[in-house]
Write a protein that holds these residues in place. Structure first.
Motif, PDB file in Angstrom:
ATOM      1  N   GLY A 226       0.820  -1.202   0.000  1.00  0.00           N
ATOM      2  CA  GLY A 226       0.000   0.000   0.000  1.00  0.00           C
ATOM      3  C   GLY A 226       0.856   1.255   0.000  1.00  0.00           C
ATOM      4  O   GLY A 226       2.089   1.196   0.060  1.00  0.00           O
ATOM      5  N   ASP A 227       0.212   2.409  -0.037  1.00  0.00           N
ATOM      6  CA  ASP A 227       0.938   3.676  -0.133  1.00  0.00           C
ATOM      7  C   ASP A 227       1.830   3.939   1.067  1.00  0.00           C
ATOM      8  O   ASP A 227       2.837   4.644   0.956  1.00  0.00           O
ATOM      9  CB  ASP A 227      -0.055   4.832  -0.295  1.00  0.00           C
ATOM     10  CG  ASP A 227      -0.730   4.815  -1.657  1.00  0.00           C
ATOM     11  OD1 ASP A 227      -0.204   4.149  -2.566  1.00  0.00           O
ATOM     12  OD2 ASP A 227      -1.782   5.473  -1.807  1.00  0.00           O
ATOM     13  N   ASP A 228       1.467   3.395   2.233  1.00  0.00           N
ATOM     14  CA  ASP A 228       2.249   3.649   3.438  1.00  0.00           C
ATOM     15  C   ASP A 228       3.216   2.508   3.765  1.00  0.00           C
ATOM     16  O   ASP A 228       3.805   2.474   4.844  1.00  0.00           O
ATOM     17  CB  ASP A 228       1.330   3.900   4.634  1.00  0.00           C
ATOM     18  CG  ASP A 228       0.385   2.717   4.891  1.00  0.00           C
ATOM     19  OD1 ASP A 228       0.301   1.829   4.012  1.00  0.00           O
ATOM     20  OD2 ASP A 228      -0.249   2.694   5.961  1.00  0.00           O
ATOM     21  N   PRO A 232       5.549   0.593  -1.878  1.00  0.00           N
ATOM     22  CA  PRO A 232       4.245   0.694  -2.534  1.00  0.00           C
ATOM     23  C   PRO A 232       4.301   0.039  -3.915  1.00  0.00           C
ATOM     24  O   PRO A 232       5.317   0.149  -4.614  1.00  0.00           O
ATOM     25  CB  PRO A 232       4.027   2.209  -2.636  1.00  0.00           C
ATOM     26  CG  PRO A 232       4.880   2.796  -1.551  1.00  0.00           C
ATOM     27  CD  PRO A 232       6.084   1.901  -1.482  1.00  0.00           C
ATOM     28  N   HIS A 234       3.238   0.702  -6.781  1.00  0.00           N
ATOM     29  CA  HIS A 234       3.494   1.520  -7.963  1.00  0.00           C
ATOM     30  C   HIS A 234       4.963   1.920  -8.085  1.00  0.00           C
ATOM     31  O   HIS A 234       5.403   2.308  -9.166  1.00  0.00           O
ATOM     32  CB  HIS A 234       2.603   2.765  -7.963  1.00  0.00           C
ATOM     33  CG  HIS A 234       2.340   3.351  -6.610  1.00  0.00           C
ATOM     34  ND1 HIS A 234       3.230   4.180  -5.973  1.00  0.00           N
ATOM     35  CD2 HIS A 234       1.290   3.191  -5.760  1.00  0.00           C
ATOM     36  CE1 HIS A 234       2.736   4.541  -4.794  1.00  0.00           C
ATOM     37  NE2 HIS A 234       1.568   3.946  -4.632  1.00  0.00           N
ATOM     38  N   THR A 235       5.744   1.803  -7.009  1.00  0.00           N
ATOM     39  CA  THR A 235       7.179   2.115  -7.127  1.00  0.00           C
ATOM     40  C   THR A 235       7.914   1.065  -7.952  1.00  0.00           C
ATOM     41  O   THR A 235       9.003   1.329  -8.466  1.00  0.00           O
ATOM     42  CB  THR A 235       7.840   2.225  -5.743  1.00  0.00           C
ATOM     43  OG1 THR A 235       7.749   0.965  -5.070  1.00  0.00           O
ATOM     44  CG2 THR A 235       7.191   3.310  -4.902  1.00  0.00           C
ATOM     45  N   ALA A 441       6.126  12.420  -2.574  1.00  0.00           N
ATOM     46  CA  ALA A 441       5.794  11.026  -2.874  1.00  0.00           C
ATOM     47  C   ALA A 441       6.900  10.140  -2.321  1.00  0.00           C
ATOM     48  O   ALA A 441       7.886  10.616  -1.762  1.00  0.00           O
ATOM     49  CB  ALA A 441       5.645  10.830  -4.387  1.00  0.00           C
ATOM     50  N   HIS A 442       6.745   8.831  -2.475  1.00  0.00           N
ATOM     51  CA  HIS A 442       7.700   7.870  -1.948  1.00  0.00           C
ATOM     52  C   HIS A 442       9.097   8.124  -2.528  1.00  0.00           C
ATOM     53  O   HIS A 442       9.245   8.550  -3.675  1.00  0.00           O
ATOM     54  CB  HIS A 442       7.254   6.449  -2.302  1.00  0.00           C
ATOM     55  CG  HIS A 442       7.929   5.369  -1.513  1.00  0.00           C
ATOM     56  ND1 HIS A 442       9.161   4.872  -1.864  1.00  0.00           N
ATOM     57  CD2 HIS A 442       7.555   4.696  -0.396  1.00  0.00           C
ATOM     58  CE1 HIS A 442       9.515   3.929  -1.002  1.00  0.00           C
ATOM     59  NE2 HIS A 442       8.561   3.810  -0.093  1.00  0.00           N
ATOM     60  N   HIS A 445       9.898   6.738  -6.012  1.00  0.00           N
ATOM     61  CA  HIS A 445       9.430   7.596  -7.099  1.00  0.00           C
ATOM     62  C   HIS A 445      10.402   8.761  -7.295  1.00  0.00           C
ATOM     63  O   HIS A 445      10.707   9.161  -8.423  1.00  0.00           O
ATOM     64  CB  HIS A 445       8.036   8.151  -6.788  1.00  0.00           C
ATOM     65  CG  HIS A 445       6.944   7.136  -6.871  1.00  0.00           C
ATOM     66  ND1 HIS A 445       6.825   6.248  -7.915  1.00  0.00           N
ATOM     67  CD2 HIS A 445       5.893   6.880  -6.032  1.00  0.00           C
ATOM     68  CE1 HIS A 445       5.761   5.472  -7.721  1.00  0.00           C
ATOM     69  NE2 HIS A 445       5.188   5.842  -6.584  1.00  0.00           N
TER      70      HIS A 445
END
Length: 484
Positions: A226-228, A232, A234-235, A441-442, A445
Motif C-alpha cells: 500500500g501507499d504507506d 508501494p 506503484h514504485t 511522494a515515496h 518515485h
C-alpha cells in the motif's frame, strides 16, 4: 558449557574459512611488484563460480538478512526479485562494454566515453562517499547487532561499538593483505555456508510455528504494498528498476568481481548463476524468518533475525551460523574496502597526484582510513528505526545522479563532460530536497524523477550552455576523441 560450545564452533569455522582462503590464494601472485590488475582484478583469474559466489555474498550481508527480516513482511522480497533483472542487465548490457574498453573500474568507462578525467573523479568521489557514509557503517552495525542478539548479549551502543571494531579490523586485514582474489575466494566459501544455514533457518522457523501463518496481519504477508508500506506497488513501475541497474551494473563493489574473470563468457556465466541464486534462494531467507518472528515475538524490528535464529537453531549450529554471518559481514566489508581503494588509486590518485609504485601500500592506507571513519558513523545507524530503509533512502542521493552519467555517456555522443557533471550535481541537490524536505511522494518515485531530471539537465546544458548537439549512440562503442 553451552557458551563454550557455541564459541568453539564459531572460532573453528572462522579459522577454517581463513585457512581455505589462504590455501587457495597462496603463490597466486607474481614475484614482482603488484600492479592494479593483480590487486584489484585478481589478474583476471576469477572463475565463474568465484564470480557468482563473490557477487552473492558481497550483497548478502547483515544489511540484507538483518535489515530486510527486520521489516517482518513479505513485501521486501521485491528487492531481490528486481535484482535478478539488474543482474541480467549487467551481464548483457554493461559487461560487454566494460570488457571491450578494458576497464579496471566502472568509472574508467566514463573517462573513455566523455574524454575527460574529471567526470571519472567526480563519480568515484560520490561512490566513495556512499561507501564511507552509508554502506560500511551500516554493515558494521547490522553484523554486530545480529551476533550480539544471537548469543544473548546486551545490544547497547558500547557493546555494538566493540564488536564493530573487531569486524573492521579483521575485514580490513583481508582487503589489505589479500587483494580481490582473497576477498572473492573467502566470499565463495562463506557463501556456501551462509546460504545453506539460512535455508535451514527458514525451515526450522516455519516448523516452530507448525507451518501455520494464521494470526499474522495480512499486510505482512501480501506482496502488493500500500501507499504507506516500505515498497508501494506503484514504485515497482518507476524507480525500482533504475535502482537495480545502478547497483548491479555501475557499482564498483559488485561489477569488480565480474570484471575480474578471464573473459566475458566466464564473467557472464558467473553473473547469471548469481541471478539464479537471487531468484530461487535469497527471497525466502530475507523475509520468512522475519515474518515468523512477528508471530513469535511481535514487532521487534531489526532484532528479529538474531532472535529467531537463537530460538530455532541448536546451540552448536548457532555457533556455526554466527561464524557464517561473521564471514558475510567481513566479506562485504572487505569487498567495499577493496573497491574503494581501486576507485581512489585508479581514478583520483593517479589522475591528480601521480603514478603509484606500490599499489598495495596505498590501498592499505585507504582501507585503514575508511575503516576508522566508518566506525565513527556506527552510532548514527544504531539510532535508526529500520536499517535497510535508511540505507536505501540515503543512497538515493548518489545512485540516480551516478546512473545518469553512465546513461548519457553510453546513449549519446558529443556531450561535454561538464554538462554531465552539472546534471549529476543537480540531481544530488534535487533528491536531497525531495526526500528530506519536500517529500511529495515515496522516495523510490523520487529516484526515478531524479534520474530523468539529471539526464534532461545534462542534455539541456550541453545544448544551450556549451552549444553542442547530442547525438544518439545507443552504446555502439564509438568513443569521443580524448580531451585530456
Amino acid at each position: 558449557m553451552a557458551d563454550t560450545i557455541q564459541v568453539s564452533v564459531f572460532l573453528i569455522i572462522t579459522a577454517l574459512i581463513a585457512l581455505a582462503t589462504y590455501w587457495h590464494c597462496r603463490g597466486k601472485r607474481g614475484s614482482g611488484p603488484q600492479d592494479e590488475r593483480d590487486y584489484f582484478l585478481a589478474n583476471g583469474g576469477l572463475s565463474w563460480y568465484f564470480v557468482a559466489g563473490s557477487i552473492t555474498l558481497t550483497n548478502l550481508s547483515t544489511d540484507q538478512l538483518v535489515g530486510m527480516n527486520g521489516n517482518q513482511m513479505a513485501l521486501l522480497a521485491w528487492w531481490e526479485f528486481a535484482a535478478v533483472l539488474g543482474l541480467i542487465i549487467l551481464a548483457f548490457v554493461f559487461l560487454p562494454v566494460y570488457y571491450r574498453n578494458n576497464c579496471t573500474t566502472t568509472t574508467e568507462l566514463l573517462q573513455k566515453k566523455y574524454g575527460d578525467k574529471h567526470i571519472r573523479a567526480l563519480i568515484s568521489l560520490l561512490f566513495l562517499f556512499g561507501n564511507l557514509f552509508i554502506f560500511l557503517p551500516a554493515i558494521l552495525y547490522g553484523g554486530s547487532l545480529f551476533l550480539l542478539s544471537l548469543v544473548g548479549m546486551e545490544t547497547d551502543l558500547a557493546t555494538i561499538m566493540t564488536a564493530s571494531v573487531i569486524f573492521a579490523t579483521v575485514g580490513a586485514a583481508y582487503a589489505i593483505f589479500g587483494g580481490l582474489r582473497a576477498v572473492a575466494v573467502s566470499d565463495t566459501y562463506s557463501g556456501v555456508l551462509v546460504l545453506g544455514l539460512a535455508l535451514l533457518v527458514v525451515y526450522l522457523s516455519l516448523q516452530a510455528i507448525d507451518f501455520d501463518l494464521s494470526g499474522i496481519p495480512a499486510e505482512r504477508l501480501t506482496m502488493i504494498g500500500g501507499d504507506d508500506s516500505p515498497i508501494p506497488w506503484h514504485t515497482l513501475l518507476t524507480g525500482m528498476i533504475f535502482i537495480q541497474t545502478f547497483y548491479w551494473s555501475t557499482n564498483q563493489t559488485i561489477t569488480q568481481r565480474a570484471m575480474a574473470a578471464p573473459d566475458i563468457k566466464e564473467a557472464q556465466k558467473g553473473v547469471m548463476v548469481a541471478a539464479g541464486i537471487r531468484l530461487l534462494i535469497v527471497p525466502v531467507i530475507i523475509v520468512v524468518p522475519g515474518i515468523v518472528s512477528y508471530k513469535l515475538f511481535g514487532d521487534v524490528g531489526d532484532s528479529a533475525y538474531g532472535m529467531i535464529v537463537s530460538e530455532v537453531l541448536p546451540l552448536w549450529l548457532s555457533g556455526a551460523f554466527a561464524a557464517a554471518i561473521a564471514a558475510a559481514v567481513l566479506t562485504t566489508f572487505n569487498s567495499i574496502l577493496n573497491a574503494s581503494a581501486a576507485l581512489y588509486v585508479c581514478d583520483m590518485h593517479e589522475a591528480y597526484v601521480g603514478d603509484v609504485k606500490r599499489v598495495g601500500r596505498l590501498g592499505a592506507i585507504v582501507s585503514i582510513v575508511m575503516s576508522v571513519l566508518a566506525l565513527a558513523l556506527v552510532p548514527f545507524f544504531a539510532s535508526q528505526e529500520s536499517l535497510i530503509n535508511t540505507v536505501q533512502q540515503l543512497y538515493g542521493l548518489l545512485s540516480m545522479p551516478i546512473l545518469s552519467a553512465f546513461i548519457v555517456g553510453l546513449c549519446f555522443r558529443n556531450v561535454d563532460a561538464k554538462a554531465a557533471m552539472i546534471g549529476v550535481v543537480s540531481g544530488v541537490a534535487f533528491y536531497g530536497y525531495w526526500s528530506m524536505i519536500w517529500q511529495p511522494a515515496h522516495y523510490i518515485h523520487g529516484m526515478a524523477v531524479t534520474l530523468f531530471l539529471c539526464i534532461g539537465m545534462a542534455l539541456f546544458v550541453n545544448r544551450f550552455v556549451f552549444g553542442q548537439n547530442a547525438e544518439l549512440a545507443f552504446g555502439s562503442g564509438a568513443e569521443p576523441s580524448p580531451q585530456l
